[in-house]
Design a protein around this motif. Structure first.
Motif, PDB file in Angstrom:
ATOM      1  N   ASN A 157       7.376 -58.954   6.569  1.00 51.66           N
ATOM      2  CA  ASN A 157       5.969 -59.343   6.483  1.00 51.66           C
ATOM      3  C   ASN A 157       5.718 -60.385   5.400  1.00 51.66           C
ATOM      4  O   ASN A 157       4.592 -60.536   4.916  1.00 51.66           O
ATOM      5  CB  ASN A 157       5.098 -58.110   6.233  1.00 51.66           C
ATOM      6  N   SER A 158       6.765 -61.092   5.008  1.00 45.11           N
ATOM      7  CA  SER A 158       6.650 -62.130   3.987  1.00 45.11           C
ATOM      8  C   SER A 158       7.270 -63.421   4.519  1.00 45.11           C
ATOM      9  O   SER A 158       8.218 -63.383   5.305  1.00 45.11           O
ATOM     10  CB  SER A 158       7.392 -61.671   2.726  1.00 45.11           C
ATOM     11  N   ALA A 159       6.717 -64.553   4.086  1.00 47.48           N
ATOM     12  CA  ALA A 159       7.274 -65.848   4.483  1.00 47.48           C
ATOM     13  C   ALA A 159       7.235 -66.792   3.289  1.00 47.48           C
ATOM     14  O   ALA A 159       6.313 -66.743   2.475  1.00 47.48           O
ATOM     15  CB  ALA A 159       6.495 -66.446   5.642  1.00 47.48           C
ATOM     16  N   SER A 160       8.270 -67.624   3.187  1.00 42.62           N
ATOM     17  CA  SER A 160       8.274 -68.663   2.159  1.00 42.62           C
ATOM     18  C   SER A 160       8.173 -70.018   2.851  1.00 42.62           C
ATOM     19  O   SER A 160       8.723 -70.224   3.939  1.00 42.62           O
ATOM     20  CB  SER A 160       9.528 -68.582   1.295  1.00 42.62           C
ATOM     21  N   PHE A 161       7.447 -70.908   2.216  1.00 46.20           N
ATOM     22  CA  PHE A 161       7.221 -72.259   2.709  1.00 46.20           C
ATOM     23  C   PHE A 161       7.786 -73.201   1.643  1.00 46.20           C
ATOM     24  O   PHE A 161       7.256 -73.266   0.544  1.00 46.20           O
ATOM     25  CB  PHE A 161       5.725 -72.511   2.907  1.00 46.20           C
ATOM     26  N   GLU A 162       8.869 -73.906   1.979  1.00 48.35           N
ATOM     27  CA  GLU A 162       9.551 -74.732   0.993  1.00 48.35           C
ATOM     28  C   GLU A 162       9.626 -76.174   1.451  1.00 48.35           C
ATOM     29  O   GLU A 162       9.804 -76.445   2.634  1.00 48.35           O
ATOM     30  CB  GLU A 162      10.974 -74.224   0.768  1.00 48.35           C
ATOM     31  N   GLY A 163       9.516 -77.069   0.482  1.00 45.39           N
ATOM     32  CA  GLY A 163       9.655 -78.474   0.804  1.00 45.39           C
ATOM     33  C   GLY A 163       9.529 -79.345  -0.419  1.00 45.39           C
ATOM     34  O   GLY A 163       9.329 -78.859  -1.535  1.00 45.39           O
ATOM     35  N   SER A 164       9.673 -80.623  -0.195  1.00 44.92           N
ATOM     36  CA  SER A 164       9.476 -81.594  -1.261  1.00 44.92           C
ATOM     37  C   SER A 164       8.973 -82.890  -0.642  1.00 44.92           C
ATOM     38  O   SER A 164       9.201 -83.162   0.542  1.00 44.92           O
ATOM     39  CB  SER A 164      10.772 -81.829  -2.040  1.00 44.92           C
ATOM     40  N   LEU A 165       8.275 -83.651  -1.448  1.00 50.19           N
ATOM     41  CA  LEU A 165       7.771 -84.937  -1.020  1.00 50.19           C
ATOM     42  C   LEU A 165       7.690 -85.850  -2.221  1.00 50.19           C
ATOM     43  O   LEU A 165       7.698 -85.395  -3.362  1.00 50.19           O
ATOM     44  CB  LEU A 165       6.397 -84.801  -0.363  1.00 50.19           C
ATOM     45  N   THR A 166       7.639 -87.129  -1.965  1.00 52.08           N
ATOM     46  CA  THR A 166       7.526 -88.104  -3.037  1.00 52.08           C
ATOM     47  C   THR A 166       6.194 -88.818  -2.914  1.00 52.08           C
ATOM     48  O   THR A 166       5.817 -89.259  -1.822  1.00 52.08           O
ATOM     49  CB  THR A 166       8.691 -89.115  -2.967  1.00 52.08           C
TER      50      THR A 166
END
Length: 188
Positions: free
Chosen positions: A143-152
């Motif tokens: 019941n948990s989610a991680s949202f990962e990313g990067s941007l410049t």
């Protein structure tokens, strides 16, 4: 033999029913992180923001219906030292007295496959709002989610680092932002 036929029929029925959708809406600030890397005289300088909030509504089965908003308290910056923190809060940089919050609002979410999504939206910093797009990887664990990313982003686009700081030889124009946001399903 009859017993096995009933078990097989129940298993087939269970597989035919759609899985229960989970919508992640409860932001978990203590498990989330927002950091950045800039370059000063070509040397990477890492920092982070200690205070930020997010409003999410994300169902992996319906990504096009997703909603996401992120607000960053700019005065919560940790740029490595008190002097650096005071400087980036000044009028030439974030001008946190006039513009205390940076905000991103998603306008669309498009699936890319393999738990990856393209999130388009509008980023507002220091009174300027621009469109941007970023890839996001979603990892679901119960019941948990991680949202990962990067941007410049380019700091000059948002008037960050004006006056004597406008020289990109001293502080590079490009700033990489990294995020790790965690959310749980409502009531979980």
């Amino acid at each position: 033999m009859k017993h096995w036929k009933h078990c097989l029929a129940l298993c087939a029925l269970a597989l035919a029913l759609p899985a229960h959708a989970v919508e992640f809406t409860q932001f978990q600030p203590g498990k989330s992180a927002l950091s950045f890397v800039s370059k000063q005289m070509n040397v990477p300088v890492e920092g982070k923001f200690a205070s930020f909030r997010s409003k999410l509504a994300f169902d992996p089965a319906k990504p096009a219906a997703a909603k996401a908003e992120l607000e960053i308290d700019l005065a919560s910056i940790d740029a490595g030292s008190k002097d650096a923190n005071d400087e980036v809060a000044s009028k030439a940089w974030f001008d946190t007295k006039s513009f205390p919050v940076a905000k991103f609002v998603a306008t669309s979410v498009k699936p890319l496959g393999n738990n990856r999504f393209e999130v388009a939206g509008r980023m507002s910093i220091k009174g300027r709002t621009l469109d941007l797009t970023t890839p996001v990887t979603v990892r679901q664990e119960g019941n948990s989610a991680s949202f990962e990313g990067s941007l410049t982003i380019r700091r000059a686009d948002y008037a960050i680092g004006e006056g004597m700081w406008a020289d990109f030889g001293t502080v590079a124009n490009e700033v990489q932002i990294k995020f790790h946001l965690v959310a749980t399903a409502a009531g979980k």
